[in-house]
Design a protein around this motif. Structure first.
Motif, PDB file in Angstrom:
ATOM      1  N   LYS A 130      11.227  10.615  -2.893  1.00  0.00           N
ATOM      2  CA  LYS A 130      11.722  10.802  -1.517  1.00  0.00           C
ATOM      3  C   LYS A 130      12.568   9.620  -1.084  1.00  0.00           C
ATOM      4  CE  LYS A 130      10.125  12.085   3.129  1.00  0.00           C
ATOM      5  NZ  LYS A 130      10.821  13.370   3.152  1.00  0.00           N
ATOM      6  N   ILE A 131      13.695   9.927  -0.453  1.00  0.00           N
ATOM      7  CA  ILE A 131      14.552   8.907   0.141  1.00  0.00           C
ATOM      8  C   ILE A 131      14.892   9.346   1.566  1.00  0.00           C
ATOM      9  CG2 ILE A 131      16.898   7.951   0.119  1.00  0.00           C
ATOM     10  CD1 ILE A 131      16.727   7.675  -2.867  1.00  0.00           C
ATOM     11  N   TYR A 132      14.843   8.401   2.496  1.00  0.00           N
ATOM     12  CA  TYR A 132      15.150   8.684   3.900  1.00  0.00           C
ATOM     13  C   TYR A 132      16.593   8.274   4.187  1.00  0.00           C
ATOM     14  CZ  TYR A 132      10.086   9.054   4.442  1.00  0.00           C
ATOM     15  OH  TYR A 132       8.766   9.420   4.313  1.00  0.00           O
ATOM     16  N   LYS A 163      17.567   8.584  -6.247  1.00  0.00           N
ATOM     17  CA  LYS A 163      16.222   9.027  -6.649  1.00  0.00           C
ATOM     18  C   LYS A 163      16.018   8.870  -8.144  1.00  0.00           C
ATOM     19  CE  LYS A 163      15.307  12.549  -3.072  1.00  0.00           C
ATOM     20  NZ  LYS A 163      15.095  14.002  -2.843  1.00  0.00           N
ATOM     21  N   THR A 164      17.037   9.247  -8.896  1.00  0.00           N
ATOM     22  CA  THR A 164      16.948   9.168 -10.361  1.00  0.00           C
ATOM     23  C   THR A 164      16.866   7.719 -10.825  1.00  0.00           C
ATOM     24  OG1 THR A 164      18.219  11.220 -10.615  1.00  0.00           O
ATOM     25  CG2 THR A 164      18.099   9.765 -12.528  1.00  0.00           C
ATOM     26  N   ASP A 180       0.830  -1.203   0.000  1.00  0.00           N
ATOM     27  CA  ASP A 180       0.000   0.000   0.000  1.00  0.00           C
ATOM     28  C   ASP A 180       0.867   1.256   0.000  1.00  0.00           C
ATOM     29  OD1 ASP A 180      -2.210  -1.575   0.066  1.00  0.00           O
ATOM     30  OD2 ASP A 180      -2.634  -1.304   2.187  1.00  0.00           O
ATOM     31  N   ALA A 181       2.054   1.174   0.613  1.00  0.00           N
ATOM     32  CA  ALA A 181       2.951   2.329   0.667  1.00  0.00           C
ATOM     33  C   ALA A 181       4.392   1.850   0.671  1.00  0.00           C
ATOM     34  CB  ALA A 181       2.680   3.176   1.914  1.00  0.00           C
ATOM     35  N   ILE A 182       5.262   2.623   0.003  1.00  0.00           N
ATOM     36  CA  ILE A 182       6.683   2.295  -0.075  1.00  0.00           C
ATOM     37  C   ILE A 182       7.507   3.429   0.543  1.00  0.00           C
ATOM     38  CG2 ILE A 182       8.642   2.010  -1.640  1.00  0.00           C
ATOM     39  CD1 ILE A 182       7.105  -0.442  -1.718  1.00  0.00           C
ATOM     40  N   PHE A 183       8.477   3.058   1.371  1.00  0.00           N
ATOM     41  CA  PHE A 183       9.417   4.015   1.945  1.00  0.00           C
ATOM     42  C   PHE A 183      10.821   3.559   1.568  1.00  0.00           C
ATOM     43  CE2 PHE A 183       5.574   4.132   4.419  1.00  0.00           C
ATOM     44  CZ  PHE A 183       5.375   5.475   4.712  1.00  0.00           C
ATOM     45  N   VAL A 184      11.524   4.385   0.796  1.00  0.00           N
ATOM     46  CA  VAL A 184      12.878   4.030   0.350  1.00  0.00           C
ATOM     47  C   VAL A 184      13.894   4.654   1.308  1.00  0.00           C
ATOM     48  CG1 VAL A 184      14.551   4.138  -1.521  1.00  0.00           C
ATOM     49  CG2 VAL A 184      12.117   3.887  -2.049  1.00  0.00           C
ATOM     50  N   VAL A 185      14.809   3.821   1.796  1.00  0.00           N
ATOM     51  CA  VAL A 185      15.773   4.238   2.809  1.00  0.00           C
ATOM     52  C   VAL A 185      17.200   4.056   2.290  1.00  0.00           C
ATOM     53  CG1 VAL A 185      16.679   3.720   5.108  1.00  0.00           C
ATOM     54  CG2 VAL A 185      14.211   3.644   4.699  1.00  0.00           C
TER      55      VAL A 185
END
Length: 382
Positions: A173-175, A166-167, A138-143
């Motif tokens: 967004k990246i954490y 990011k490219t 449902d949601a993705i967080f890139v770290v």
């Protein structure tokens, strides 16, 4: 509602309506929560999970010992935090598919949150794994983890690395994070945790929209920040509910729902409407006059100044009540301990009244930050 309607008040009907509102407001704890932490071996995924849960080194070792289940592939770890909450730590979803247990089959059917962990310089081949994960979440967080490896270089280098990731991954967004020091053989005197709070907050905000934030917060080693949030939301609600005809019903239900949330946060116990609402009368005797005023007022037509006064009374009582519940639960005490509960409530009630006198508010709805007030109130009194 007119005063004549109040004269015809039916106690059984009142509590039926309170229970109906409680059901609407109480958290839905029958849901499940699946979180996948995906990334190459040695990307620091396990340490990141520990940091997300705010664990100490000792607690991290206990979680690994008690909650971890190894899969067929040695790189797959399933953390079953309870019957409803599962975290999978794996190099990729193919490893989850290969394990092929009933648990992982159910897990793959619906993943709430995917945390995609990368390290070092950008690698465009990682996009395939990210796209695979994205199809199931449902949601993705890139770290971008292990940012400490760039500490000796100019800050612009890390900025360039983040932009390149990011490219290549085609994300906005990246954490950037660091979760260093969980290795039991580590000689670091303190752990190096960076960027994890922002990631945790954004995941929490997403889960809150789905009504699942409490399921994860239950397993946080430090629960105070979520308790503050529960209390702040309840205070904002009762401040507005005091202006609604029949406000006593809504205020009582809001207080009950907050108690149920705090109970689950600290104990994992899911309280029924009946057992939750049975706690409230224990507080009534300590503020009999105020409660009577709120009760009678709630059955009268809106009257402006009186409504503002009622909102103030409702907020003060609710703050004292929930601070008491939070104190007992956070200290491992039972809510059934009436003497301790009433004693603590009396102290908090007086302090809450003093707090709002100091603020000199003409209308509690004007308060700019409920969270700030609760943080200050609890922090200076526990």
């Amino acid at each position: 509602m007119s005063s004549s309607a109040y004269e015809g008040f039916n106690e059984e009907s009142f509590f039926d309506r309170v229970e109906a509102q409680f059901v609407k407001k109480a958290p839905n704890l029958s849901q499940t929560l699946n979180i996948a932490v995906i990334g190459k071996v040695s990307a620091g995924k396990s340490s990141l999970i520990n940091a997300l849960l705010k664990l100490s080194r000792r607690q991290a070792l206990e979680i690994a010992k008690v909650g971890a289940t190894s899969g067929v592939t040695t790189d797959l770890t399933i953390l079953k935090l309870d019957e409803k909450v599962h975290l999978v730590d794996s190099p990729g979803l193919d490893d989850v598919r290969t394990e092929n247990s009933e648990l992982t089959k159910k897990f793959l059917k619906h993943i709430d949150v995917g945390i995609f962990v990368v390290t070092g310089s950008s690698d465009s081949s990682q996009k395939k794994n990210l796209d695979d994960l994205r199809q199931h979440c449902d949601a993705i967080f890139v770290v971008l983890n292990k940012i400490d490896e760039w500490d000796d270089l100019d800050p612009s280098v890390l900025e360039d690395i983040i932009q390149q990731w990011k490219t290549d991954l085609e994300v906005e967004k990246i954490y950037p994070t660091c979760a260093k020091g969980y290795d039991p053989k580590s000689r670091l005197p303190t752990m190096d945790i960076r960027g994890v709070a922002k990631l945790r907050n954004d995941i929490g905000d997403f889960l809150e929209k789905k009504g699942k934030d409490l399921l994860l917060a239950r397993h946080m080693a430090q629960k105070q920040s979520h308790a503050v949030k529960i209390i702040a939301v309840a205070l904002a609600a009762v401040a507005g509910e005091a202006f609604i005809p029949g406000s006593a019903i809504y205020i009582t239900a809001t207080q009950g729902a907050a108690i149920a949330s705090l109970s689950y946060l600290y104990t994992g116990e899911i309280l029924s409407a009946e057992s939750t609402l049975s706690i409230l009368p224990k507080f009534v005797a300590e503020t009999a006059g105020s409660n009577l005023f709120l009760f009678v007022k709630s059955f009268l037509p809106p009257t402006g100044i009186v409504d503002v006064a009622a909102a103030g009374v409702a907020v003060v009582i609710t703050l004292a009540l929930l601070a008491t519940v939070n104190y007992l639960l956070s200290n491992g005490e039972e809510l059934e301990q009436e003497e301790l509960l009433r004693s603590k409530f009396r102290t908090y009630h007086q302090q809450a009244k003093d707090t709002f006198k100091e603020l000199a508010l003409t209308d509690v709805r004007d308060l700019p930050s409920w969270t700030k007030l609760v943080n200050k109130f609890l922090g200076s009194r526990q």
